[in-house]
Design an enzyme around this catalytic site. Sequence first.
Site: not given
Ligand code: ATP
Length: 183
Positions: A52, A134
Amino acid sequence: MADAAPTAARGVTRRVFFALWPDAATAAGLHARARALHTECGGRAMRRDTLHLTLAFLGNVPQDDITRLEHVAAEVRGAPFVLELDQLGAWHRNRILWTSASAAPQALVTLADALALRLREAGFVLEDRAFAPHITLVRNARAAPMAQTCPVLRWPVASFVLVASEPTPAGARYRVLRRWPLR
Ligand code: ATP
Ligand code: MG
């Protein structure tokens, strides 16, 4: 004092974000790209059903605020566009490999800006960092890809979604809660 909320419902939050979710053909193309990068650079390729592009990350919000979030999203107007994914890159800080468009369509930037503005107006807190569109393809990579460009993968975008991120032992699991068309 009446407090109608049952104890179990109070304090329940969901980790949510707005995103673009690829159609099956685009997801297949992205997944092929992820596997090629994984072969070259190691790490863990993202599963096809998790690919995504994040538009706005909210983090944990109270379950009761999900409806408000949906109302905000419903007011955001955007136009469809095509993302021409022709770039590869690496972030060393978190060992992520990603693909992106060297020229981000104005409609994408406008959509992300409008969403962020409306969310902030509604009192939701977003991080102050610049929007860096990205698609994460590989995590825990041990190297960056040799090439920084690649053949164009065309992703026709005609909607955006609200997604819940649910932690599991095998990594985050994503659930699309709702979709809004761009037209
Ligand atoms: P995990 O954190 O369990 O390794 P993940 O990063 O895929 O998995 P999430 O942390 O829930 O899952 O993030 C969901 C989406 O939001 C991902 O695309 C992640 O890159 C993005 N994301 C997470 N934290 C932030 C942030 N602080 N700012 C912008 N985007 C974020
Ligand atoms: Mg994360």
